[in-house]
Design a protein around this motif. Structure first.
Motif, short mmCIF file in Angstrom:
data_model
loop_
_atom_site.label_atom_id
_atom_site.label_comp_id
_atom_site.label_asym_id
_atom_site.label_seq_id
_atom_site.Cartn_x
_atom_site.Cartn_y
_atom_site.Cartn_z
N GLY A 36 0.82 -1.21 0.00
CA GLY A 36 0.00 0.00 0.00
C GLY A 36 0.85 1.25 0.00
O GLY A 36 0.59 2.21 -0.74
N LEU A 37 1.90 1.26 0.83
CA LEU A 37 2.81 2.42 0.88
C LEU A 37 3.53 2.60 -0.45
O LEU A 37 3.73 3.73 -0.91
N ALA A 38 3.91 1.48 -1.08
CA ALA A 38 4.58 1.55 -2.39
C ALA A 38 3.65 2.15 -3.44
O ALA A 38 4.07 2.96 -4.27
N MET A 39 2.37 1.76 -3.41
CA MET A 39 1.40 2.30 -4.36
C MET A 39 1.21 3.81 -4.15
O MET A 39 1.13 4.58 -5.11
N MET A 40 1.13 4.22 -2.89
CA MET A 40 0.94 5.64 -2.59
C MET A 40 2.16 6.45 -2.99
O MET A 40 2.04 7.54 -3.54
N ALA A 41 3.36 5.88 -2.73
CA ALA A 41 4.59 6.57 -3.12
C ALA A 41 4.71 6.64 -4.63
O ALA A 41 5.15 7.65 -5.19
N GLY A 42 4.32 5.54 -5.32
CA GLY A 42 4.36 5.54 -6.78
C GLY A 42 3.41 6.56 -7.38
O GLY A 42 3.76 7.28 -8.32
N GLU A 43 2.19 6.63 -6.82
CA GLU A 43 1.21 7.59 -7.32
C GLU A 43 1.69 9.02 -7.08
O GLU A 43 1.61 9.87 -7.96
N GLY A 44 2.20 9.27 -5.87
CA GLY A 44 2.73 10.61 -5.58
C GLY A 44 3.94 10.94 -6.43
O GLY A 44 4.08 12.07 -6.91
N GLY A 45 4.81 9.94 -6.64
CA GLY A 45 6.00 10.16 -7.47
C GLY A 45 5.64 10.48 -8.91
O GLY A 45 6.25 11.35 -9.54
N ARG A 46 4.62 9.80 -9.43
CA ARG A 46 4.19 10.06 -10.81
C ARG A 46 3.58 11.46 -10.95
O ARG A 46 3.85 12.17 -11.91
N LEU A 47 2.76 11.84 -9.98
CA LEU A 47 2.16 13.18 -10.02
C LEU A 47 3.24 14.25 -9.90
O LEU A 47 3.21 15.26 -10.62
N TYR A 48 4.20 14.03 -9.00
CA TYR A 48 5.29 14.99 -8.83
C TYR A 48 6.14 15.08 -10.09
O TYR A 48 6.54 16.16 -10.52
N ALA A 290 11.93 12.92 -21.40
CA ALA A 290 12.27 13.10 -19.98
C ALA A 290 11.21 12.49 -19.09
O ALA A 290 11.51 11.87 -18.07
N ARG A 291 9.94 12.64 -19.49
CA ARG A 291 8.84 12.08 -18.70
C ARG A 291 8.98 10.56 -18.61
O ARG A 291 8.85 9.96 -17.53
N LYS A 292 9.23 9.91 -19.75
CA LYS A 292 9.36 8.45 -19.76
C LYS A 292 10.52 7.98 -18.90
O LYS A 292 10.40 6.99 -18.18
N ALA A 293 11.65 8.69 -18.98
CA ALA A 293 12.82 8.29 -18.20
C ALA A 293 12.56 8.42 -16.70
O ALA A 293 12.88 7.52 -15.92
N VAL A 298 10.65 5.94 -11.30
CA VAL A 298 9.62 5.87 -10.25
C VAL A 298 9.00 4.48 -10.22
O VAL A 298 8.81 3.88 -9.15
N ASN A 299 8.68 3.94 -11.40
CA ASN A 299 8.05 2.62 -11.47
C ASN A 299 8.98 1.51 -10.97
O ASN A 299 8.53 0.56 -10.32
N VAL A 300 10.28 1.63 -11.29
CA VAL A 300 11.25 0.62 -10.82
C VAL A 300 11.32 0.64 -9.30
O VAL A 300 11.32 -0.42 -8.65
N ALA A 301 11.39 1.85 -8.71
CA ALA A 301 11.43 1.96 -7.25
C ALA A 301 10.16 1.41 -6.63
O ALA A 301 10.21 0.71 -5.60
#
Length: 435
Positions: A36-48, A290-293, A298-301
């Motif tokens: 759950g924390l990974a999903m929240m961090a991933g979602e926040g990371g993608r938005l950021y 740049a977005r894809k990179a 973020v996705n790997v983390a």
């Protein structure tokens, strides 16, 4: 038995052995918390990441450079400067132009780019080297700041003023917040509406002094932001003004040369196709690269964190199997009585699978609920990482959370399948004999 009755009975059975149920649910909650924390961090990371990339450039823009082709070693050598008085000035300019043309683009390149399908606009980057100084109306002083051309709709973080669709019009300028005091303005807000004057030298002579001045109105003051990838304090002018300055200061004996070209595409979905076509002849890049990179990182983390959570869930699977097996053994006589009273083996199997589902639901709610509480620390996390106010690196996506809990319930049911199968196979007579 009705399905709803089986579900209720499963819940009552679990309440009778609260300690074992809670411990098994807690084992599941560890994995649920991590995922759950990974999903929240991933979602926040993608938005950021999207905020950073959106501020770094226009999503419908491709930056094009001339693709330099290596030739002989002699041409690659560093040319020496000649101060021979006998050498004609125009000849020297032509020699310099020949060297620059290897890396510069011309009008024929613009025409070629305009002919590509889905290309909406082609904007060359005009040289601003003809600007000698910038004079402020705030204190009358002259400066030699960096000059940048705002050729697209790249979002800018503004300290004051406003931009219509983040595009500069002819006669307008943006100054950085760090220049406000030096230019004699009391504040960023007070600078709005004031003017700066550009001193420009003509292209018909080699004089370094300005032979013409143009005034631009300050419409905005920009500033550094934590969501900005590349930021350089500079006076920003429009493409139209840059073109006028270039045409006035460009040496008349030379053809037009552009360091790069900005290609605007009609739709974001056509970016990759247009970029691939341009890349056949030129070097091309877009903000989508740049977005894809960044999103890949973020996705790997995120997947790494989910992997750790998956290991915890794998361990909890054996805990569920063990719990359900013990439950079957403890209630062997009860199972025999239910079968003797006419309960089918299918319903008994469902009873144990629903118990497992209840355990999965409870563990998922505990884990996801605990992870959700961590989002309350978003302001502290942003402050510790020195990010802008309002930045959230942990963001709850309701759909992802619901899917996670449902997946945990399915996992628990699958883990409880073997014990439930054992319960369905029990002989009622032998089961009733069990003490």
């Amino acid at each position: 038995m009705r399905r709803i009755d089986i579900i209720k009975r499963a819940g009552r059975n679990l309440r009778q052995s609260k300690g074992r149920t809670i411990l098994t649910a807690l084992a599941i909650s560890v994995g649920a918390f991590t995922i759950g924390l990974a999903m929240m961090a991933g979602e926040g990371g993608r938005l950021y990441t999207n905020n950073i990339v959106d501020s770094a450039g226009d999503k419908k823009v491709i930056t094009v450079y001339k693709k330099a082709v290596s030739s002989s070693a002699e041409e690659e050598a560093l040319p020496e400067y000649s101060d021979s008085k006998d050498k004609n000035k125009s000849s020297e300019v032509k020699d310099r132009s020949s060297l620059r043309s290897k890396y510069s683009m011309g009008d024929e390149d613009l025409a070629k780019l305009r002919s590509i399908s889905h290309v909406e606009k082609v904007t060359p980057s005009y040289s601003t080297s003809g600007i000698v100084y910038v004079k402020s109306s705030g204190n009358g002083k002259k400066f030699t700041p960096d000059i940048a051309v705002k050729a697209d709709r790249t979002r800018a973080e503004l300290a004051a003023g406003s931009l219509d669709d983040f595009i500069l019009k002819s006669g307008e300028a943006i100054i950085p917040e760090s220049y406000v005091g030096k230019m004699g303005f009391a504040s960023a807000k007070s600078a709005i509406g004031k003017t700066i004057t550009l001193g420009i030298r003509g292209g018909s002579s080699w004089s370094a002094s300005a032979s013409k001045e143009i005034s631009l109105k300050i419409v905005a003051v920009d500033k550094q932001s934590d969501t900005t990838i590349f930021y350089q304090p500079a006076v920003r002018i429009s493409s139209d003004d840059a073109k006028d300055i270039y045409e006035y200061s460009h040496y008349k004996g030379l053809s037009n040369e552009y360091s790069l070209v900005i290609v605007s595409v009609d739709d974001v979905k056509n970016i990759d196709a247009v970029k691939d076509e341009i890349s056949k002849s030129y070097t091309a890049s877009s903000i989508q690269d740049a977005r894809k990179a960044l999103l890949t990182m973020v996705n790997v983390a995120q997947m790494a964190l989910i992997g750790f959570g998956g290991l915890a869930l794998l361990a909890s699977v054996f805990g569920i199997i063990n719990t359900m097996y013990i439950s079957v053994l403890e209630r062997t006589s009860q199972i025999g009585l239910m079968k003797a009273l006419g309960t089918s083996g299918r319903d008994i199997g469902r009873l144990f699978r629903y118990e497992a589902a209840w355990v999965g639901l409870l563990g998922g709610l505990i884990g996801v609920g605990s992870a959700s509480l961590i989002t309350l620390f978003n302001p502290a996390i942003a402050s510790a990482l020195k990010l802008g106010a309002g930045t959230n690196l942990l963001v709850i996506n309701p759909i992802q959370i619901i899917l996670l809990i449902v997946s945990l319930m399915v996992m628990a049911v699958l883990a409880g399948w073997l014990p439930s199968r054992k319960a369905t196979k029990l002989d009622p007579i032998e089961a009733l004999r069990t003490e």
